[in-house]
Design an enzyme around this catalytic site. Sequence first.
Site, PDB file in Angstrom:
ATOM      1  N   SER A  62      11.956  74.602 -78.368  1.00 30.72           N
ATOM      2  CA  SER A  62      12.403  75.468 -79.366  1.00 30.72           C
ATOM      3  C   SER A  62      13.282  76.816 -78.863  1.00 30.72           C
ATOM      4  CB  SER A  62      10.762  76.034 -80.322  1.00 30.72           C
ATOM      5  OG  SER A  62      10.634  74.845 -80.856  1.00 30.72           O
TER       6      SER A  62
ATOM      7  N   LEU B 287       2.409  50.712-102.040  1.00 30.14           N
ATOM      8  CA  LEU B 287       3.006  49.567-101.313  1.00 30.14           C
ATOM      9  C   LEU B 287       1.395  48.596-100.675  1.00 30.14           C
ATOM     10  CD1 LEU B 287       5.964  49.430-101.380  1.00 30.14           C
ATOM     11  CD2 LEU B 287       5.571  48.443 -98.988  1.00 30.14           C
ATOM     12  N   GLY B 288       0.538  50.407-101.349  1.00 32.09           N
ATOM     13  CA  GLY B 288      -0.916  50.473-101.305  1.00 32.09           C
ATOM     14  C   GLY B 288      -1.468  49.682-100.012  1.00 32.09           C
TER      15      GLY B 288
ATOM     16  N   GLU C 168      16.283  68.628 -82.332  1.00 31.40           N
ATOM     17  CA  GLU C 168      16.848  68.444 -83.244  1.00 31.40           C
ATOM     18  C   GLU C 168      16.572  69.880 -84.244  1.00 31.40           C
ATOM     19  OE1 GLU C 168      19.778  67.526 -82.166  1.00 31.40           O
ATOM     20  OE2 GLU C 168      19.148  65.886 -81.461  1.00 31.40           O
TER      21      GLU C 168
END
Length: 395
Positions: free
Chosen positions: A149, A349-350, A374
């Site tokens: 960073s 969707l389990g 980014e």
Amino acid sequence: MKPRHKTAPDSPDQLFDIDSLLNDEEKAVRSTVRQFVDEKVKPHVADWYDTGQLPARELARQFGEIGLLGMHLEGYGCAGMSATAYGLACLELEAGDSGIRSLVSVQGSLAMQAIHAYGSEDQRTQWLPTMASGEAIGCFGLTEPDHGSDPGGMRTLAKRDGEDWVLSGTKMWITNGSVADVAVVWAQTEDGIRGFVVPTSTTGFTANEITTKMSLRASVTSELVLDGVRLPSSAMLPGAQGLSGPLGCLSEARFGIVFGVMGAARDCLETAIDYARTREQFGRPLGAFQLTQAKLADMTLEYGKGVLLALHLGRLKDAGRVAPKQVSLGKLNNAREAIRIARQCRTILGANGITSEYPVMRHANNLESVLTYEGTSEMHALVIGQALTGHQAFR
Ligand code: FAD
């Protein structure tokens, strides 16, 4: 019991009437890239992800053929299209996989952008046409093992030796690193941070692929080692001095991400909607239960708002008026909402949601990387905080 009515389904894009905001050229770009992704990416990407093997060179040539690489740049074989059209291309690519979009982003918005914006005429003519066609792949080396960073603290050094430069140091997490023909490497010099165009065949340059990733597996990520890499004086990018050079490129790539992540979100949402309309429990489709509908409605709102924000930033950029702090608004919001959407779709969707039979968990895992690279969400929050208060809280 009253009959339950099934109304004709609208897609999230139709509900927001996104088409009404796009011109014909933008729609054409969108449909070309969508078709490419449907035919050449979606049928294979789960395997690429599972094996961690990406046919990067073949894909780069194909992307070059349809004019996607550096498509927002002018001249040197680049397509010279609008920022908004480029953003829409990123969105469609990331509907395939964030790793595929990363290949294109790093090539066009980081490596080519750096050479285009800051390079000498010789550097531009030497590299940009072959990078636009996909014959040459580029990478962008800013991050180091101890400086992510806060890249200003980088330790990679470029020292003068007569007319030459000699580069030493290590770069980490570099997309396309092991498949690149050219690396744009940022290093400390006596004059501050400068960029260098490094052919990866130069003696002393090594790229080691990182194979332990649980995210962005359909993408090449590498460590770059520069061990006394000797370059002619012409290798330095003459137009970039200080951190503003690499940060300018990062703002370009972030812009693509603002659109891109909404592609991953859309693919998850469409998968979940489709699943909810057909999968039955307790004698009815999941999509006929109010709790599922509330999830879908909330996710569609965040998806639509994210696309509208991306288009707004695209229009500002095309008018030459977008500021990096505005791109931070988009990166923070859209990466955060996309990963929330992916995780919520997974619940619909389990158990099936955790497999590679469906794209949802792959997108969710990929978005962990996109949240971090980014500029992390925290960094973008600090940029926005500084814009609002006038106080910088980075250090
Ligand atoms: P750190 O900087 O160590 O941060 C760790 C955590 O601390 C984060 O949550 C961060 O937000 C937080 N933090 C740090 N400072 C502060 C602060 N002041 N206040 C509050 N919180 C703070 N880099 C390149 O140069 N080229 C590439 O092509 C590239 N590709 C990548 C591909 C992938 C798959 C990944 C995962 C990364 C890639 N990166 C690349 C690196 C990426 O840009 C960095 O990972 C990112 O900048 C974060 O740095 P870091 O991982 O060292 O985390």
